[in-house]
Structures are given as C-alpha cells and as structure tokens.
Design an enzyme around this catalytic site. Structure first.
Site, PDB file in Angstrom:
ATOM      1  CB  VAL A  85      -4.911   4.748  12.191  1.00  0.00           C
ATOM      2  CG1 VAL A  85      -3.668   5.371  12.803  1.00  0.00           C
ATOM      3  CG2 VAL A  85      -6.114   5.691  12.319  1.00  0.00           C
ATOM      4  N   GLY A  86      -6.145   3.561   8.965  1.00  0.00           N
ATOM      5  CA  GLY A  86      -7.156   2.681   8.383  1.00  0.00           C
ATOM      6  C   GLY A  86      -7.527   3.207   7.016  1.00  0.00           C
ATOM      7  CG  ASP A 141       0.289  -0.300  -4.909  1.00  0.00           C
ATOM      8  OD1 ASP A 141      -0.397   0.423  -5.648  1.00  0.00           O
ATOM      9  OD2 ASP A 141       0.766  -1.388  -5.270  1.00  0.00           O
ATOM     10  CG  ASP A 181      -4.246   0.268  10.176  1.00  0.00           C
ATOM     11  OD1 ASP A 181      -3.717   1.188   9.544  1.00  0.00           O
ATOM     12  OD2 ASP A 181      -4.901  -0.658   9.638  1.00  0.00           O
ATOM     13  CB  ALA A 210      -2.078   4.724 -11.207  1.00  0.00           C
ATOM     14  N   GLY A 211      -3.458   2.392  -9.509  1.00  0.00           N
ATOM     15  CA  GLY A 211      -4.732   2.006  -8.901  1.00  0.00           C
ATOM     16  C   GLY A 211      -4.788   2.695  -7.558  1.00  0.00           C
ATOM     17  CG  HIS A 212      -4.086   6.328  -7.142  1.00  0.00           C
ATOM     18  ND1 HIS A 212      -3.699   7.567  -7.592  1.00  0.00           N
ATOM     19  CD2 HIS A 212      -3.003   5.522  -7.323  1.00  0.00           C
ATOM     20  CE1 HIS A 212      -2.451   7.504  -8.028  1.00  0.00           C
ATOM     21  NE2 HIS A 212      -2.020   6.282  -7.880  1.00  0.00           N
ATOM     22  CB  THR A 213      -7.854   2.043  -2.833  1.00  0.00           C
ATOM     23  OG1 THR A 213      -7.137   1.140  -3.668  1.00  0.00           O
ATOM     24  CG2 THR A 213      -9.137   1.409  -2.342  1.00  0.00           C
ATOM     25  CB  THR A 249       0.209  -2.878 -14.870  1.00  0.00           C
ATOM     26  OG1 THR A 249       0.515  -1.847 -15.820  1.00  0.00           O
ATOM     27  CG2 THR A 249       0.763  -2.493 -13.512  1.00  0.00           C
ATOM     28  CD  GLN A 280       2.922   4.640 -11.847  1.00  0.00           C
ATOM     29  OE1 GLN A 280       3.253   5.687 -12.364  1.00  0.00           O
ATOM     30  NE2 GLN A 280       1.711   4.125 -12.061  1.00  0.00           N
ATOM     31  CE  LYS A 293       0.847   6.785  -5.593  1.00  0.00           C
ATOM     32  NZ  LYS A 293       1.163   5.405  -5.189  1.00  0.00           N
TER      33      LYS A 293
HETATM   34  P1  GDP Z   1      -2.071   4.080  -3.897  1.00  0.00           P
HETATM   35  O1  GDP Z   1      -1.803   3.430  -5.209  1.00  0.00           O
HETATM   36  O2  GDP Z   1      -0.863   4.733  -3.318  1.00  0.00           O
HETATM   37  O3  GDP Z   1      -3.236   5.036  -3.955  1.00  0.00           O
HETATM   38  O4  GDP Z   1      -2.478   2.913  -2.881  1.00  0.00           O
HETATM   39  P2  GDP Z   1      -3.465   1.677  -3.202  1.00  0.00           P
HETATM   40  O5  GDP Z   1      -4.845   2.161  -3.213  1.00  0.00           O
HETATM   41  O6  GDP Z   1      -2.996   0.911  -4.371  1.00  0.00           O
HETATM   42  O7  GDP Z   1      -3.166   0.753  -1.951  1.00  0.00           O
HETATM   43  C1  GDP Z   1      -3.357   1.188  -0.652  1.00  0.00           C
HETATM   44  C2  GDP Z   1      -4.343   0.235   0.036  1.00  0.00           C
HETATM   45  O8  GDP Z   1      -4.283   0.445   1.429  1.00  0.00           O
HETATM   46  C3  GDP Z   1      -5.790   0.489  -0.354  1.00  0.00           C
HETATM   47  O9  GDP Z   1      -6.494  -0.727  -0.290  1.00  0.00           O
HETATM   48  C4  GDP Z   1      -6.283   1.441   0.744  1.00  0.00           C
HETATM   49  O10 GDP Z   1      -7.685   1.354   0.958  1.00  0.00           O
HETATM   50  C5  GDP Z   1      -5.527   0.908   1.944  1.00  0.00           C
HETATM   51  N1  GDP Z   1      -5.164   1.922   2.952  1.00  0.00           N
HETATM   52  C6  GDP Z   1      -4.797   3.211   2.784  1.00  0.00           C
HETATM   53  N2  GDP Z   1      -4.422   3.755   3.975  1.00  0.00           N
HETATM   54  C7  GDP Z   1      -4.572   2.777   4.892  1.00  0.00           C
HETATM   55  C8  GDP Z   1      -4.319   2.695   6.307  1.00  0.00           C
HETATM   56  O11 GDP Z   1      -3.874   3.654   6.933  1.00  0.00           O
HETATM   57  N3  GDP Z   1      -4.565   1.505   6.918  1.00  0.00           N
HETATM   58  C9  GDP Z   1      -5.049   0.414   6.241  1.00  0.00           C
HETATM   59  N4  GDP Z   1      -5.252  -0.701   6.920  1.00  0.00           N
HETATM   60  N5  GDP Z   1      -5.298   0.453   4.911  1.00  0.00           N
HETATM   61  C10 GDP Z   1      -5.046   1.614   4.247  1.00  0.00           C
HETATM   62  P1  IMO Z   2       0.130   3.237  -7.978  1.00  0.00           P
HETATM   63  O1  IMO Z   2      -0.069   4.595  -8.584  1.00  0.00           O
HETATM   64  C1  IMO Z   2       2.701  -0.282  -7.638  1.00  0.00           C
HETATM   65  C2  IMO Z   2       4.925  -1.457 -11.215  1.00  0.00           C
HETATM   66  C3  IMO Z   2       4.555  -2.756 -11.892  1.00  0.00           C
HETATM   67  C4  IMO Z   2       5.907  -3.157 -12.433  1.00  0.00           C
HETATM   68  C5  IMO Z   2       6.525  -1.825 -12.852  1.00  0.00           C
HETATM   69  C6  IMO Z   2       6.381  -1.491 -14.324  1.00  0.00           C
HETATM   70  O2  IMO Z   2      -1.133   2.493  -7.732  1.00  0.00           O
HETATM   71  O3  IMO Z   2       1.030   3.313  -6.795  1.00  0.00           O
HETATM   72  P2  IMO Z   2       4.320  -0.685 -15.796  1.00  0.00           P
HETATM   73  O4  IMO Z   2       2.991  -1.341 -16.063  1.00  0.00           O
HETATM   74  O5  IMO Z   2       4.200   0.659 -15.174  1.00  0.00           O
HETATM   75  O6  IMO Z   2       5.216  -0.697 -16.996  1.00  0.00           O
HETATM   76  O7  IMO Z   2       5.025  -1.669 -14.724  1.00  0.00           O
HETATM   77  O8  IMO Z   2       5.857  -0.829 -12.078  1.00  0.00           O
HETATM   78  N1  IMO Z   2       3.805  -0.497 -11.037  1.00  0.00           N
HETATM   79  C7  IMO Z   2       3.227  -0.237  -9.853  1.00  0.00           C
HETATM   80  N2  IMO Z   2       3.432  -0.786  -8.631  1.00  0.00           N
HETATM   81  N3  IMO Z   2       1.826   0.749  -7.774  1.00  0.00           N
HETATM   82  C8  IMO Z   2       1.626   1.318  -8.980  1.00  0.00           C
HETATM   83  O9  IMO Z   2       0.863   2.410  -9.146  1.00  0.00           O
HETATM   84  C9  IMO Z   2       2.317   0.804 -10.101  1.00  0.00           C
HETATM   85  N4  IMO Z   2       2.349   1.110 -11.420  1.00  0.00           N
HETATM   86  C10 IMO Z   2       3.268   0.320 -11.976  1.00  0.00           C
HETATM   87  O10 IMO Z   2       4.044  -3.683 -10.983  1.00  0.00           O
HETATM   88  O11 IMO Z   2       6.690  -3.681 -11.397  1.00  0.00           O
HETATM   89 MG    MG Z   3      -2.027   1.566  -6.140  1.00  0.00          MG
END
Ligand code: GDP
Ligand code: IMO
Ligand code: MG
Length: 424
Positions: free
Chosen positions: A413-414, A13, A332, A39-42, A129, A223, A16
């Site tokens: 920064v956002g 998180d 930020d 994974a959850g990529h926003t 998850t 991850q 990425k």
């Molecule tokens: P990922 O799994 O690495 O792709 O990250 P996630 O999407 O799970 O979590 C990152 C969160 O931070 C998302 O809600 C993004 O929209 C937000 N985000 C990413 N970069 C920034 C940043 O520079 N500033 C802020 N405030 N939010 C960000």
């Molecule tokens: P992204 O790609 C954050 C964590 C789970 C748990 C551990 C094992 O969005 O960064 P699993 O379901 O993979 O067997 O869970 O890994 N986990 C993550 N934490 N970001 C993720 O993906 C994750 N994918 C798995 O919360 O602790």
């Molecule tokens: Mg994520």
C-alpha cells in the site's frame, strides 16, 4: 519460505524490487537469473531510496548473500559503478556478491548496436532501454559473446574483446554512427575487471550447496511476463525469458527444487516503451494513475503508460508462471477513484474471447470488455493488515484473485518496507 521464484506478471515495474526486499528478511540468498541493467528495481528504506539494476535487491539486508546467475547479461562497467555507489552508502557488496562465470558480458558496442537497430526500425522501434540487452543476447546465441570467466584471463579477454569490437566497428563505420575507441574502452574495462574478478565463480555450485543445506533462496525476476521473448507481445518484448522457468536455466537450480512462485502485479497496469497495451488510458484517469503512482521508468526516466487492470492477460501470466502466491502492489494509487474498471474479456471482430491472441497484430485490434465497481475512497497507505483495508478494497482484491485463479499472499500500500503485509 524455501526456494521461491518471484516474477512480474505484467509489463515490468510491478514493484518486484520492493517485494523482494520485504521477503529478504527470511532469505539467505537472492539470485538474479535473466535480463541485465535494463531492469530498475526500487527499494525505499526509511528516507532512503535505492534503484538496483544488476545487483539483486537482497543486498540491502546485511545477512543476505547475492548472486548474478548465468542467464543475466552483465555490463561490467555499470556493475562496478553500482557496487561503488552502494559501498559509498555503507553497504558491503564485494564480499556478499557472486557473479556467475557463465554470465554474458555487455560492452559499449552492444549499446551502440541497440541504438542503431532502433533507429533503423524508425516508426516500428521497440523503445528499448538502449542498454545493449538484445545485441548481447544475440551474441550469446551466435556463440561470439564473452562470458564473465574472461575477467579471470585478462590477456585472452583483451584479444577477444578487440576482435569482437573491431567487427562491430566496421558495421558502425558503414552506418555512419560512432565507433568504439578500443584503447580507451579496454583501459576502462581492464581496471574494472581486476575489481570484479574475485567475485566470479561457478554459482551453480554455491546455489545448490545452499539449497542442499536447507537455506532459503529467492530468485529475483526482472521485467515481466508480457516482455518475455517467447510469450510476450513479440516483437515488443525484451530479449530474455522473464517467466518462472527461466529461474532454473538462468539461476542454476533444478525445477524439482523450486517450492513456490510469487507473482507480482500492480492493482492497475503500466507499460514503458512501444507495443500494444489493451487497457491503456488516454484520459484523466490515466493521468491520475501516472501522477499518484509516480509512473516514471526507474532506469530511463521515461513516463510509463497507464491503464486499468487486465485480468485476461494477468490470468494467463498466473497460469504460465504457476503462481501460488499473489502479490498486489500500488493498491493505494486507486484510493481516490470513484469507480474502478477491470478488463475481464476481449472482443475481436465482434466475438468475445477469454484469452490474449498470440499474434500481436490481432492483440493490437482487440477491444477490452470492462466490468466496473465502486471505489473504496479511503486511504489505505496506513493499513498494516487485511482487516484494516476498507471492505470494498478487500472485495476488489478478492475479485482479482478469483479472476486470476491465484491466492493472495502479499499486499503493498505504499513504496516503503512497512507499507506491506501478508495474508497468513
Ligand atoms: P520493479 O521494476 O518491479 O522493481 O518496480 P520499479 O521499482 O521499477 O517501479 C515500482 C515503483 O513503485 C517504485 O517507484 C516503487 O518505489 C513504487 N512502489 C512499489 N510498491 C508500491 C506501492 O504499493 N504503492 C506505491 N504508491 N508505490 C509503490
Ligand atoms: P524491470 O525489471 C519495464 C522494456 C523496454 C522496452 C522493452 C525492450 O524494472 O521491471 P530492452 O532494453 O530490454 O531491450 O527493451 O522492454 N523493458 C522494461 N519495462 N520494466 C523493465 O524492467 C524493463 N526492461 C525492459 O522499455 O519496451
Ligand atoms: Mg523497474
């Protein structure tokens, strides 16, 4: 740009998805190489927000091809759902997405098994998850998994699915948990299999053809370093290698063809799920990070644990991943803090140590040694260049870069695309 691997340097998180989306402007192909829909990529584009679980984050750029590599575990039902949802929002997916015929498939029995393992672990649970990731990788290594190539042979797939599901159902019945309704589940799978089959191919060939033709390929890690099954805080990890080397084994391109590794880290640290987390905060500062950073899991919605930047752990990540470009996100979120701490060493049994102990039980006992600097206390969200950042903020970033021994390249920064800039 050339061939680049992008990985998370902390516990996932890190942002990425957002960085991938920004880099994709110059990229021809984005490849996922490990993990699954854990994974959850926003990605935020204008007023719209997308959360990608299996489909590479490059899909939001029209000219970009996407591939799900052999190292990924793919739930066909959720992949199909993700495709339908993106197509409903106006993106052409089916023609641009390729699925490796070697990728392992995840079924509902893996998800039930994931839950069963967790409930058996009780207090020691991992906090997965519950997407069936561990059981699916276990089936792969046990050589009883079904691969995406099965989608091209429905008759054979039905037989193998039913055999494997019946095996799991015996375990579920004995444990007193829900069993899989084989007819209903196969009915759903069959429909989806017909839709996914045209996307299945040997992606090694297409990836290498693109590389040979001098196209830019980006490998999208899921991850983060400390969730890696070998290097992470075992057993509180995921079930795949999340580090840069996995891009080759899970994406199908040789190490000699990789040019750069982008390491993404938040300006502080978060972790979701169980397991030790040395710089975790339980006070107002932690709550502030969670609130300002909106730290809730993009896949499960669980609150993320927050803490200060851990330079000991992240330096190790930068070393192991061979990071030659550092991306710092969520800067930020620290804009209003009076002072900012960074963990620069650990203390274990009265001794100062400079590396993370390999044994997780020892890691759980270390105490962080902090250095503290004054915050910049100015908004950074509108900054579009290095020069526009407050001096103290630049000093903070330069300090992190020195501690990590990795050069800064991208600052975020956002959450929006336009809240990102490069240090050329
Ligand atoms: P990922 O799994 O690495 O792709 O990250 P996630 O999407 O799970 O979590 C990152 C969160 O931070 C998302 O809600 C993004 O929209 C937000 N985000 C990413 N970069 C920034 C940043 O520079 N500033 C802020 N405030 N939010 C960000
Ligand atoms: P992204 O790609 C954050 C964590 C789970 C748990 C551990 C094992 O969005 O960064 P699993 O379901 O993979 O067997 O869970 O890994 N986990 C993550 N934490 N970001 C993720 O993906 C994750 N994918 C798995 O919360 O602790
Ligand atoms: Mg994520």
């Amino acid at each position: 740009m050339a061939n680049t691997v992008l990985v998370g340097l902390q516990w996932g998180d890190e942002g990425k998805g957002k960085i991938i989306d920004v880099l994709t402007e110059k990229v021809d192909l984005v490849v996922r190489f490990q993990g699954g829909n854990n994974a959850g990529h926003t990605v935020e584009v204008g007023d719209e927000k997308f959360v990608l679980h299996l489909i590479p984050s490059g899909i939001l750029h029209e000219g970009c091809q996407c591939a799900i590599g052999n190292g990924v575990v793919v739930n066909p039902l959720t992949l199909h759902q993700e495709i339908v949802e993106l197509e409903a929002r106006g993106f052409e997916v089916a023609k641009r997405l390729r699925l490796s015929s070697r990728a392992q498939l995840v079924f509902s029995y893996h998800c039930i098994m994931d839950g069963l393992f967790e409930s058996k672990l009780g207090e020691s649970k991992i906090g997965t998850t519950k997407r069936g990731i561990g059981p699916a990788y276990a089936d792969k290594v046990n050589r009883v998994g079904l691969r995406a190539s099965e989608l091209l042979d429905l008759e054979g797939m039905e037989h193998r699915f039913r055999t494997q599901a019946a095996f799991y159902n015996e375990i579920f019945a004995e444990a007193g948990v829900e069993t899989v309704d084989l007819a209903a589940e196969w009915g759903r799978l069959k429909k989806v299999a017909e839709k996914l089959a045209p996307m299945v191919e040997d992606t090694v060939v297409s990836v290498n053809r693109m590389a040979r033709d001098g196209r830019n390929i980006l490998f999208e890690g899921a991850q983060g370093m400390w969730l890696d099954v070998d290097y992470g805080t075992y057993p509180y990890v995921t079930s795949s290698n999340t580090t840069a080397g996995a891009a080759c084994t899970g994406g199908g391109l040789a190490p000699s063809r990789i040019d750069h590794v982008v390491g993404v880290a938040k300006a502080y640290t978060t972790r979701v799920g169980e397991g030790p987390f040395m710089t975790e905060l339980f006070d107002g500062d932690g709550e502030r990070m969670a609130r300002i950073g909106n730290e809730f899991g993009a896949t499960t919605g669980r609150p993320r644990r927050c803490g200060w930047f851990d330079a000991v752990a992240t330096r190790y990540s930068a070393m192991l991943n061979g990071v030659d470009k550092l991306a710092i996100t969520k800067l930020d979120v620290l804009d209003d803090f009076e002072t900012i701490k960074v963990c620069t060493a650990y203390e274990l049994d009265g001794k100062t140590i400079g590396e993370m102990p390999v044994c997780t039980r020892d890691y759980a006992r270390v105490k962080p040694v902090y250095q503290e600097v004054p915050g910049w206390r100015q908004p950074t969200t509108a900054a579009t260049s290095w020069q526009e950042l407050p001096t103290r903020c630049r000093e903070y970033l330069e300090w992190l870069s020195r501690l990590l021994e990795a050069p800064l390249d991208i600052i975020s920064v956002g959450p929006r695309r336009d809240q990102t800039f490069f240090l050329e």
